[in-house]
Motif scaffolding. Sequence first.
Motif, PDB file in Angstrom:
ATOM      1  N   THR A  83     -12.136   3.965  -7.185  1.00 32.80           N
ATOM      2  CA  THR A  83     -11.041   4.910  -7.382  1.00 32.80           C
ATOM      3  C   THR A  83     -11.088   5.504  -8.779  1.00 32.80           C
ATOM      4  O   THR A  83     -10.943   6.725  -8.955  1.00 32.80           O
ATOM      5  CB  THR A  83      -9.686   4.214  -7.170  1.00 32.80           C
ATOM      6  N   ARG A 122       0.128  10.819   8.249  1.00 32.46           N
ATOM      7  CA  ARG A 122      -0.895  11.852   8.360  1.00 32.46           C
ATOM      8  C   ARG A 122      -0.302  13.245   8.168  1.00 32.46           C
ATOM      9  O   ARG A 122      -0.840  14.077   7.429  1.00 32.46           O
ATOM     10  CB  ARG A 122      -1.574  11.748   9.725  1.00 32.46           C
ATOM     11  N   CYS A 145       0.818  -1.223   0.000  1.00 31.85           N
ATOM     12  CA  CYS A 145       0.000   0.000   0.000  1.00 31.85           C
ATOM     13  C   CYS A 145       0.843   1.261   0.000  1.00 31.85           C
ATOM     14  O   CYS A 145       0.369   2.335  -0.372  1.00 31.85           O
ATOM     15  CB  CYS A 145      -0.934   0.015   1.196  1.00 31.85           C
ATOM     16  N   ARG A 154      -7.012   8.209  -2.369  1.00 33.54           N
ATOM     17  CA  ARG A 154      -5.843   7.609  -1.709  1.00 33.54           C
ATOM     18  C   ARG A 154      -6.238   6.372  -0.918  1.00 33.54           C
ATOM     19  O   ARG A 154      -5.525   5.363  -0.910  1.00 33.54           O
ATOM     20  CB  ARG A 154      -5.187   8.653  -0.797  1.00 33.54           C
ATOM     21  N   TYR A 155      -7.396   6.429  -0.276  1.00 37.34           N
ATOM     22  CA  TYR A 155      -7.821   5.318   0.581  1.00 37.34           C
ATOM     23  C   TYR A 155      -8.422   4.172  -0.227  1.00 37.34           C
ATOM     24  O   TYR A 155      -8.168   2.992   0.070  1.00 37.34           O
ATOM     25  CB  TYR A 155      -8.833   5.836   1.610  1.00 37.34           C
ATOM     26  N   THR A 156      -9.217   4.478  -1.228  1.00 39.82           N
ATOM     27  CA  THR A 156      -9.819   3.400  -2.024  1.00 39.82           C
ATOM     28  C   THR A 156      -8.768   2.663  -2.851  1.00 39.82           C
ATOM     29  O   THR A 156      -8.845   1.441  -3.014  1.00 39.82           O
ATOM     30  CB  THR A 156     -10.902   3.971  -2.958  1.00 39.82           C
ATOM     31  N   ALA A 174      -6.872   0.464  -0.475  1.00 44.51           N
ATOM     32  CA  ALA A 174      -7.721  -0.655  -0.075  1.00 44.51           C
ATOM     33  C   ALA A 174      -7.768  -1.725  -1.159  1.00 44.51           C
ATOM     34  O   ALA A 174      -7.769  -2.931  -0.856  1.00 44.51           O
ATOM     35  CB  ALA A 174      -9.131  -0.165   0.241  1.00 44.51           C
ATOM     36  N   TRP A 179     -11.174  10.767  -1.467  1.00 41.65           N
ATOM     37  CA  TRP A 179     -11.053   9.391  -0.968  1.00 41.65           C
ATOM     38  C   TRP A 179     -10.205   8.492  -1.855  1.00 41.65           C
ATOM     39  O   TRP A 179     -10.066   7.304  -1.572  1.00 41.65           O
ATOM     40  CB  TRP A 179     -12.453   8.777  -0.823  1.00 41.65           C
ATOM     41  N   CYS A 201     -13.217  -1.536  -4.954  1.00 37.38           N
ATOM     42  CA  CYS A 201     -12.408  -0.391  -4.524  1.00 37.38           C
ATOM     43  C   CYS A 201     -11.630   0.197  -5.696  1.00 37.38           C
ATOM     44  O   CYS A 201     -11.491   1.433  -5.803  1.00 37.38           O
ATOM     45  CB  CYS A 201     -11.450  -0.817  -3.415  1.00 37.38           C
TER      46      CYS A 201
END
Length: 346
Positions: A246, A321, A18, A259-261, A264, A257, A242
């Motif tokens: 994206t 973060r 990731c 970056r997160y999808t 994932a 979102w 996912c």
Amino acid sequence: MADFIAWVLVVVIAAYACGGGTDYGAGFWDLLAGGAERGKRPRWLIDHAMAPVWEVNNVWLIFVFVIMWTGFPTMFQAVFEAMWLPLALAAVGLVLRGAGFALRKPSRRLAQRRLYGAAFAIASLVTPFFLGAALGGIASGRVEVGTTASAHAWANPTSVITGVLVIAASAFLGAVYLCSDARRFGEDRLVDYFRLRALLAFAAIVVLALIALPVTHDDARYVWEGLTRGLGLLMVVLAAVCGLATALLLVRRSYGWTRYTSAASVALTVGAWGFAQRPYMLPTTLTVADAAGAVHTLRWLAIVTFVAVVLVGPALVLLYRLDTLGRLEPLTDADTEASGASETDG
């Protein structure tokens, strides 16, 4: 206990994946950015995006090796005996990629910057391929205890398609991450630049996945069966959802979102491989129980893992973060002026 440590290994591999693999997923796009002038702005963004975190992701890779040789020494010996050449080439790529990235930025001469940049970019391409090829060799069942080193173990259809898929997945993550970083730095043109490349990388993943279906069916039958039923199939479906989410967000230019999808989708793919391969560490010859070390060793490894999660985990979360918020690599006046000059020239 052995099953728990095995799943910790899968989770750590997913965490490494990731992060874009060896170079935050940016090396592929650095290689294709073009000449000195054409690729100046994309490479500037890559340098700023990678600078705070470019070595952090290797913590996960070290963790993988520690878990393997401590928790599953039999597997570790078998893999490194059969795969010493691709793993050695991947290690050389790691060193060259790090040296190239570290030395490129302070270099004054254009020829030196090109040399170090080429080392960084090419090594960032070679390393994920050979790591993927090693995983493909394991998944295809070509590695057993006592297997001698040969090209057959890693230069086979499953290894090749896995290596190329790892490159494509790293490029996809890199483009998505760089798209978000471009927004953070106020580089609107680079947002569109990397948005297009993220969509192209996703299309490449889809094509490669379709090619991989008949390849794994014929060449890695056990893993293929695990990926097409039960929890393995569920994880594959979730990963596809996912990935499609994206792509849809990128098409709609809704980047909050992505970056997160995207992460994932990669993590779920690694999880699918873990479910497909169980209960084996080396399909279909070495189970998790047979590969595991002594019970007291596994207990101490579990304790050390818990302590590492408690002590190191929050620090890594905080680091990522702060990086995504732009607190670790703020723009300087020189960067702002260069950006303005670039936009004026464009």
